[in-house]
Design an enzyme around this catalytic site. Structure first.
Site, PDB file in Angstrom:
ATOM      1  N   TYR A 238       0.667 -10.238   8.675  1.00  0.00           N
ATOM      2  CA  TYR A 238       1.039  -8.904   8.186  1.00  0.00           C
ATOM      3  C   TYR A 238       1.026  -7.921   9.356  1.00  0.00           C
ATOM      4  O   TYR A 238       0.048  -7.833  10.099  1.00  0.00           O
ATOM      5  CB  TYR A 238       0.076  -8.458   7.079  1.00  0.00           C
ATOM      6  CG  TYR A 238       0.192  -6.993   6.732  1.00  0.00           C
ATOM      7  CD1 TYR A 238       1.377  -6.484   6.167  1.00  0.00           C
ATOM      8  CD2 TYR A 238      -0.846  -6.114   6.975  1.00  0.00           C
ATOM      9  CE1 TYR A 238       1.487  -5.141   5.868  1.00  0.00           C
ATOM     10  CE2 TYR A 238      -0.741  -4.772   6.674  1.00  0.00           C
ATOM     11  CZ  TYR A 238       0.435  -4.283   6.122  1.00  0.00           C
ATOM     12  OH  TYR A 238       0.558  -2.945   5.826  1.00  0.00           O
ATOM     13  N   GLY A 240       0.621  -4.806   9.777  1.00  0.00           N
ATOM     14  CA  GLY A 240      -0.477  -3.854   9.897  1.00  0.00           C
ATOM     15  C   GLY A 240      -1.704  -4.455  10.551  1.00  0.00           C
ATOM     16  O   GLY A 240      -2.573  -3.738  11.065  1.00  0.00           O
ATOM     17  N   CYS A 293       0.459   7.330  -0.042  1.00  0.00           N
ATOM     18  CA  CYS A 293       0.252   8.616  -0.726  1.00  0.00           C
ATOM     19  C   CYS A 293       1.381   9.604  -0.472  1.00  0.00           C
ATOM     20  O   CYS A 293       1.189  10.816  -0.549  1.00  0.00           O
ATOM     21  CB  CYS A 293      -1.075   9.219  -0.305  1.00  0.00           C
ATOM     22  SG  CYS A 293      -2.512   8.299  -0.886  1.00  0.00           S
ATOM     23  N   ASP A 309       4.265   8.325  10.417  1.00  0.00           N
ATOM     24  CA  ASP A 309       2.955   7.680  10.337  1.00  0.00           C
ATOM     25  C   ASP A 309       1.929   8.205  11.327  1.00  0.00           C
ATOM     26  O   ASP A 309       0.799   8.463  10.950  1.00  0.00           O
ATOM     27  CB  ASP A 309       3.122   6.169  10.523  1.00  0.00           C
ATOM     28  CG  ASP A 309       1.883   5.392  10.129  1.00  0.00           C
ATOM     29  OD1 ASP A 309       1.210   5.785   9.159  1.00  0.00           O
ATOM     30  OD2 ASP A 309       1.581   4.380  10.784  1.00  0.00           O
ATOM     31  N   ASN A 407       2.908  -3.544  -1.410  1.00  0.00           N
ATOM     32  CA  ASN A 407       2.901  -3.166   0.000  1.00  0.00           C
ATOM     33  C   ASN A 407       4.114  -3.737   0.742  1.00  0.00           C
ATOM     34  O   ASN A 407       4.081  -3.920   1.951  1.00  0.00           O
ATOM     35  CB  ASN A 407       1.605  -3.639   0.668  1.00  0.00           C
ATOM     36  CG  ASN A 407       1.321  -2.919   1.973  1.00  0.00           C
ATOM     37  OD1 ASN A 407       1.704  -1.772   2.154  1.00  0.00           O
ATOM     38  ND2 ASN A 407       0.653  -3.587   2.897  1.00  0.00           N
ATOM     39  N   ARG A 441      -4.475  11.245  -2.939  1.00  0.00           N
ATOM     40  CA  ARG A 441      -4.145  11.018  -4.352  1.00  0.00           C
ATOM     41  C   ARG A 441      -5.247  11.667  -5.190  1.00  0.00           C
ATOM     42  O   ARG A 441      -6.314  11.102  -5.362  1.00  0.00           O
ATOM     43  CB  ARG A 441      -4.053   9.522  -4.652  1.00  0.00           C
ATOM     44  CG  ARG A 441      -2.772   8.865  -4.188  1.00  0.00           C
ATOM     45  CD  ARG A 441      -2.730   7.393  -4.549  1.00  0.00           C
ATOM     46  NE  ARG A 441      -1.427   6.838  -4.231  1.00  0.00           N
ATOM     47  CZ  ARG A 441      -0.458   6.624  -5.112  1.00  0.00           C
ATOM     48  NH1 ARG A 441      -0.653   6.932  -6.377  1.00  0.00           N
ATOM     49  NH2 ARG A 441       0.695   6.124  -4.739  1.00  0.00           N
TER      50      ARG A 441
END
Length: 652
Positions: A238, A240, A293, A309, A407, A441
């Site tokens: 992944y 990230g 979010c 980001d 995701n 959130r």
């Protein structure tokens, strides 16, 4: 505190190479003629020693140096297809990458900072002692690339030459990782040496997915050596977790700004975007929000999109606050991306001419990607992150399997997006930031938008973000504190980071014209928590334009706000005009629902934060002073008007 080059350098300790001659000897033996020639422009001795040690530790069958040339980048694309890390889709330039089901978000509980004995880190983070990290590398990383090719690229986190840009080396056995790097970062192969001299530091990143098997994921680790500015990532794919120039190197930049560039720089988990105001005026925003979010959506609303980001921020010689995006591309969540809320991005995803790497979406039998919330017909079948899929499919526990993972991502160059200001984005001078926003959130407490009364109160807005956990984090649930939406990426103590925030925004180096507005945003109020019925959101995606529009006017003195204990709230007439500008009616009843102060909720939030920060050593006293003052003012309001105070009562 952070002390660079403290403790044993893990690469050198495990690899055993400490001198330039020994490094060159190994590189001469291992690299073929073509790649040896490509490495010749890299003369930085520290870089060459680190590369040689990484090769000795991982033992790849071959090494490929990515010069950033079109031929080299095409080789990486083809290697990703050959290895099966990516597959071609129907649209030219589009490919699909599937991560293992166990590895589709940040592995929070397997991500650690490597620390020295008696060294303290952020209380919200995990750590691993240096000797334990050495033991892990010896057990799991030695020989991990046997039978594979190690690919090495040289990149800049930011426009080359920018004040806050830092060069980085990315080494990986994954062509998907290098392919992603080419879309997301600026290849600085031929300028790496000069950039390393200018910045005085560079980052080193080493990744291998191993054999990419589910049984290896429990042994996966993302380790960040803050003393030696080196990251290690194993047994995961992944991005990230593996594209270490992203959040791994962002952590190093946060550390460096906090301890070595105090009152000079910040490194933030923020979008950067510009918005046109009256008379053709352009105002640039930077905004923090936890992943998932609405950060990308907010960034895209701007007329001059820069990044979605990360932001590197500094005080320029003219007294303005400037920012650059360390990335040149987007690794964006696609769930709920649709024509209504994200028209520019949809043009790239559904149009022609954009190179896109998709991950963990559904691919139908025509090679077309689909995802939850795209506003399009659902295909009858396809392949997704769990294999074959059809509507109504359930897992072993009877739970519905969604069309795409929450995701799921798309990776593409930001310059492909119609509202991207590529000229400004690539300018080493950065863009001047006039508004900073902080959001999470929050379904029941804060209004949609409010502006701090002072720099100190603005820092406290950032410190007080809370948010529901999102699908970007494996093994995390519930509502959590999310200070500055940057807490997962702050290596040092929160107290030190907070002190750096107070120092930066109160710096005498900022001119009067350069002094920004610090504000809160909240898109997630629900009807049921504001006196209505149902759990739906009390607003729509397009409302973001009105909230940012009000901040743009407030920051430039065109409108005033209603002063409250938490900050300035918009006046109804100003919002009504802004909503009309986006083709929407804005009834007074909705305004009252959104902007009434629910005093008990806000005081409870303050108490929660004060208690949590009270456990942090050396938290700046200024934070608690502001909490006490706000709580006293809110209590007085409640005594005068009751637990729910409307904007009209505030005005009276």
């Amino acid at each position: 505190m952070l002390e660079l080059n403290k403790g044993a350098d893990i690469l050198a300790t495990v690899g055993g190479i400490t001198g330039l001659q020994e490094a060159n000897d190994l590189l001469e033996r291992v690299l073929d003629d073509a790649n040896r020639r490509k490495l010749e422009p890299i003369t930085n001795s520290d870089a060459l020693i680190k590369i040689a040690n990484a090769i000795r530790i991982c033992e790849p069958d071959s090494v490929f140096i990515n010069s950033g040339s079109e031929d080299d980048v095409q080789w990486i694309r083809e290697h990703a297809l050959l290895k099966g890390e990516e597959k071609k889709l129907a649209k030219p330039g589009h490919t699909i990458h599937f991560d293992l089901p166990q590895d589709q978000a940040r592995l929070v509980n397997q991500t650690c900072y490597i620390i020295n004995e008696e060294e303290k880190i952020n209380s919200l983070a995990k750590s691993l002692l240096r000797q334990d990290a050495i033991d892990y590398v010896r057990q799991y990383v030695v020989g991990i690339m046997r039978g594979m090719t190690m690919m090495i690229g040289f990149y800049s986190r930011g426009p080359i030459g920018a004040e806050a840009a830092v060069p980085a080396i990315e080494m990986s056995s994954s062509a998907y990782v290098l392919h992603s790097a080419e879309l997301l970062y600026r290849n600085c192969y031929d300028q790496f040496d000069s950039e390393a001299r200018r910045a005085t530091v560079f980052f080193t990143n080493l990744h291998s997915q191993g054999k990419n098997r589910p049984e290896d994921v429990p042994n996966a680790r993302i380790l960040m050596d803050r003393s030696w500015l080196t990251t290690f990532s194993t047994y995961c794919t992944y991005a990230g977790n593996t594209l270490l120039m992203k959040k791994g190197n962002h952590r190093f930049c946060v550390d460096y700004a906090t301890y070595y560039k105090k009152e000079e720089q910040l490194s933030e988990h923020m979008f950067i975007t510009g918005l046109n105001g009256p008379g053709g005026r352009k105002t640039f925003f930077a905004g923090a929000a936890p992943s998932g979010c609405g950060k990308t959506t907010t960034a895209m609303v701007g007329t001059d999109f820069i990044g979605d980001d990360l932001a590197q921020i500094w005080i320029a010689a003219d007294g303005s606050i400037r920012a650059i995006n360390p990335e040149k591309g987007i690794f964006g969540i696609v769930e709920d991306v649709n024509r209504e809320g994200d028209p520019y991005l949809m043009d790239c995803l559904r149009g022609d001419g954009t190179e896109v790497i998709w991950s963990n979406v559904l691919i139908d039998d025509q090679g077309v990607p689909h995802w939850v919330g795209n506003g399009e017909p659902i295909p009858p079948r396809g392949i997704n992150f769990q294999g074959e899929w059809f509507p109504g499919k359930t897992d072993a526990n009877g739970k519905a399997v969604p069309m795409s993972h929450k995701n799921s991502r798309c990776t593409l160059r930001a310059s492909a997006i119609a509202n991207h200001n590529t000229v400004a984005s690539e300018d080493p001078a950065g863009v001047p930031i006039k508004v900073f926003t902080y959001s999470g959130r929050d379904s029941d407490t804060m209004p949609p938008v409010w502006a701090a009364r002072s720099m100190d109160e603005g820092v406290v807005i950032g410190a007080s973000i809370v948010s529901q956990a999102t699908a970007t984090e494996v093994g995390v649930s519930g509502v959590r504190r999310q200070p500055w939406a940057n807490a997962p990426f702050i290596p040092g103590s929160l107290a030190d980071y907070m002190a750096a925030q107070f120092a930066f925004f109160n710096s005498a180096k900022i001119s009067a014209a350069g002094r920004p507005v610090l504000a809160g945003l909240n898109y997630f109020l629900t009807h049921e928590n504001r006196g209505g019925k149902g759990s739906g959101l009390l607003g729509e995606k397009q409302d973001v334009k009105a909230w940012l529009g009000w901040l743009e006017r407030f920051a430039n003195g065109d409108v005033t706000g209603i002063e409250t204990p938490i900050g300035h709230l918009p006046r109804y007439e100003d919002l009504k005009e802004l909503f009309a500008g986006i083709g929407k009616q804005y009834p007074r009843s909705l305004y009252d629902q959104q902007f009434s102060l629910y005093i008990d909720n806000i005081i409870h939030r303050i108490d929660l934060q004060a208690e949590a920060y009270g456990k942090e050593e050396n938290t700046p006293a200024r934070l608690f002073e502001i909490y006490r003052r706000q709580k006293a003012e809110l209590t007085a309001l409640k005594e005068a008007h009751g637990p729910i105070v409307t904007p009209e009562q505030l005005l009276s």
